[in-house]
Scaffold this active site. Structure first.
Site, short mmCIF file in Angstrom:
data_model
loop_
_atom_site.label_atom_id
_atom_site.label_comp_id
_atom_site.label_asym_id
_atom_site.label_seq_id
_atom_site.Cartn_x
_atom_site.Cartn_y
_atom_site.Cartn_z
CG ASP A 31 16.26 -3.47 26.82
OD1 ASP A 31 14.88 -3.45 26.73
OD2 ASP A 31 16.75 -4.67 26.95
CG ASN A 88 5.79 -4.21 22.76
OD1 ASN A 88 5.57 -3.87 21.61
ND2 ASN A 88 7.22 -4.55 23.01
CD GLU A 96 10.70 -9.77 27.40
OE1 GLU A 96 11.20 -9.52 28.19
OE2 GLU A 96 10.99 -9.61 26.07
CG HIS A 101 8.36 -1.18 29.16
ND1 HIS A 101 7.40 -1.70 29.67
CD2 HIS A 101 8.79 -2.05 28.16
CE1 HIS A 101 7.40 -3.21 29.20
NE2 HIS A 101 8.37 -3.23 28.19
CG HIS A 103 10.96 -0.56 23.97
ND1 HIS A 103 11.81 -1.54 24.37
CD2 HIS A 103 9.94 -1.05 24.28
CE1 HIS A 103 11.16 -2.86 24.82
NE2 HIS A 103 9.92 -2.31 24.87
P1 5GP Z 1 8.63 -5.46 26.38
O1 5GP Z 1 8.94 -6.84 25.43
O2 5GP Z 1 7.89 -5.82 27.58
O3 5GP Z 1 7.96 -4.29 25.61
O4 5GP Z 1 10.18 -5.10 26.86
C1 5GP Z 1 10.68 -5.28 28.03
C2 5GP Z 1 12.29 -5.12 28.07
O5 5GP Z 1 12.75 -5.13 28.95
C3 5GP Z 1 12.84 -5.96 26.96
O6 5GP Z 1 13.57 -5.27 25.88
C4 5GP Z 1 13.94 -6.73 27.70
O7 5GP Z 1 15.11 -6.59 27.08
C5 5GP Z 1 14.06 -5.59 29.14
N1 5GP Z 1 14.47 -6.38 30.29
C6 5GP Z 1 13.99 -7.31 30.80
N2 5GP Z 1 14.68 -7.60 32.14
C7 5GP Z 1 15.33 -6.55 32.34
C8 5GP Z 1 16.22 -6.20 33.32
O8 5GP Z 1 16.26 -6.87 34.67
N3 5GP Z 1 16.65 -4.96 33.32
C9 5GP Z 1 16.85 -4.21 32.03
N4 5GP Z 1 17.46 -2.92 32.25
N5 5GP Z 1 15.83 -4.39 31.34
C10 5GP Z 1 15.13 -5.75 31.27
#
Ligand code: 5GP
Length: 117
Positions: A31, A88, A96, A101, A103
């Site tokens: 991440d 999520n 987001e 995905h 985590h």
């Molecule tokens: P969500 O909130 O959708 O469950 O998690 C999205 C995750 O993607 C977040 O933890 C954020 O830090 C990560 N993330 C967002 N943009 C990027 C990116 O460009 N590269 C990587 N490796 N992670 C990202």
């Protein structure tokens, strides 16, 4: 025009990431904004935008994602100390990126899963 999301670009190596694992079903990478000392995302190689899009036909991807995550926790040696797996789904969860995905979080005591409401 069909625009790739950020995770599709990572899977297809169109943008850089710290790749941890890849097989025919899933890709895992660090991440970019880690919330724990170990924070890795496991994503399916095919686009599924939300857990709410899981159905009879594509449900096996969840097994591939979770099994890859479990193997990765052994690779990065957090399997004994412990870890948390989180997915999520949709706005109330704060999802987001519209590409499912998983985590993997670990490397320290993570505290309670959520604060009390
Ligand atoms: P969500 O909130 O959708 O469950 O998690 C999205 C995750 O993607 C977040 O933890 C954020 O830090 C990560 N993330 C967002 N943009 C990027 C990116 O460009 N590269 C990587 N490796 N992670 C990202």
């Amino acid at each position: 025009m069909n625009q790739d999301n950020i995770f599709q670009k990572i899977i297809n190596k169109k943008i850089k990431s710290e790749l941890i694992y890849q097989d025919q079903y899933v890709t895992a990478f660090k991440d970019l904004f880690p919330k724990a000392p170990i924070h890795i995302l496991v994503v399916p190689n095919i686009l599924i935008t939300s857990l709410d899009e899981i159905n009879q036909k594509n449900k096996k991807i969840l097994m591939y994602m979770y099994y890859a995550a479990i193997k990765i926790t052994r690779m990065v040696k957090i399997n004994i100390s412990g870890y948390r797996l989180i997915m999520n789904c949709n706005p109330d969860s704060g999802q987001e990126i519209q590409h499912i995905h998983l985590h993997i979080l670990g490397g320290q005591y993570l505290g309670p899963i959520l604060s009390k409401i």
